[in-house]
Enzyme design. Structure first.
Site, PDB file in Angstrom:
ATOM      1  N   ASP A  93      15.842  -3.361  10.717  1.00  0.00           N
ATOM      2  CA  ASP A  93      15.446  -3.306  12.053  1.00  0.00           C
ATOM      3  C   ASP A  93      14.963  -1.900  12.550  1.00  0.00           C
ATOM      4  O   ASP A  93      16.109  -1.054  12.445  1.00  0.00           O
ATOM      5  CB  ASP A  93      16.050  -4.108  13.440  1.00  0.00           C
ATOM      6  CG  ASP A  93      16.310  -5.474  13.190  1.00  0.00           C
ATOM      7  OD1 ASP A  93      15.222  -6.022  12.542  1.00  0.00           O
ATOM      8  OD2 ASP A  93      17.184  -6.053  13.681  1.00  0.00           O
ATOM      9  N   ASP A 142       8.420   6.797   6.990  1.00  0.00           N
ATOM     10  CA  ASP A 142       7.913   6.015   8.399  1.00  0.00           C
ATOM     11  C   ASP A 142       6.947   6.828   8.738  1.00  0.00           C
ATOM     12  O   ASP A 142       6.878   8.084   8.985  1.00  0.00           O
ATOM     13  CB  ASP A 142       9.155   5.789   9.404  1.00  0.00           C
ATOM     14  CG  ASP A 142       8.685   4.774  10.542  1.00  0.00           C
ATOM     15  OD1 ASP A 142       8.626   4.043  10.144  1.00  0.00           O
ATOM     16  OD2 ASP A 142       8.314   5.364  11.768  1.00  0.00           O
ATOM     17  N   GLY A 153       0.824  -1.155  -0.071  1.00  0.00           N
ATOM     18  CA  GLY A 153      -0.024   0.130  -0.128  1.00  0.00           C
ATOM     19  C   GLY A 153       0.726   1.339   0.095  1.00  0.00           C
ATOM     20  O   GLY A 153       0.820   2.274  -0.640  1.00  0.00           O
TER      21      GLY A 153
END
Length: 210
Positions: free
Chosen positions: A45, A74, A17
């Site tokens: 990570d 992010d 998405g």
């Protein structure tokens, strides 16, 4: 000094998405975008303590591995009545199975437990931190947010993640009920409502415009 994006660009995400949205935003600029998944790059990570730190981790890892400029986002949902949760852990709340329906239900359950039923008790915002990193270590970073309230039950099937429960400020439809043109500001409507579109406009001004 700011640096322009030219040539190939790695989109540092394995989220379908998010990848679709980022490609959509880049399309008008003629940038050849390839995803980290298509290149077989590992997901680093995300150990940062902020959206910006995690965006930087992803962009720098992809740039180093691919030896190309890399573009990372992010983002997440911060709910005021939950002290900003899920925040940088928004994706983790959905688990490895990407169960955002379950994550949305968890948020609603927590809001109900706190008696947050009135709209003024259900305020929230999306945050998007964008980072472009180059193999030589240069980075460009921006951040933006979209404010709104949470509705229940979820509405709409467009978008992804928490979009169906997020009602942007001043609007009567959730992100899940909006077209990508409405949400992201693709032509002919101009700047959209979403956190990612707002952050992208900032990034475009320093890395793509002109």
């Amino acid at each position: 000094m700011h640096r322009r994006i030219t040539g190939k660009l790695v989109i540092a995400t394995h989220n379908p998405g998010k990848l679709a949205e980022m490609r959509e935003l880049l399309a008008p600029y003629g940038i050849e975008a390839i995803s980290a998944g298509e290149l077989g790059l590992a997901e680093p990570d995300e150990t940062g303590d902020s959206f910006q730190a995690n965006a930087r981790i992803k962009a720098e890892a992809a740039a180093k591995a691919a030896q190309l400029p890399a573009f990372a986002d992010d983002s997440g949902l911060a709910v005021d009545a939950l002290d900003g949760a899920p925040g940088i852990y928004s994706a983790r709340w959905a688990g490895d199975a990407k169960d955002f329906a379950g994550a949305m239900a968890r948020i609603e359950r927590l809001l109900q437990e706190r008696g947050a039923t009135a709209p003024e008790r259900r305020t929230a915002h999306f945050v998007s931190a964008l980072c472009v990193a180059w193999p030589d270590g240069h980075i460009e970073e921006v951040e933006a947010r979209a404010d709104g309230t949470l509705v229940w039950p979820p509405r709409g099937t467009a978008g992804f993640g928490y979009d169906p429960v997020f009602l942007p400020e001043g609007h009567s439809r959730t992100f899940g009920e909006m077209t990508s043109i409405e949400k992201h500001g693709l032509p002919p409507l101009g700047l959209g409502l979403s956190h990612r579109a707002k952050a992208f406009v900032k990034l475009a001004e320093i890395c793509l415009a002109g």
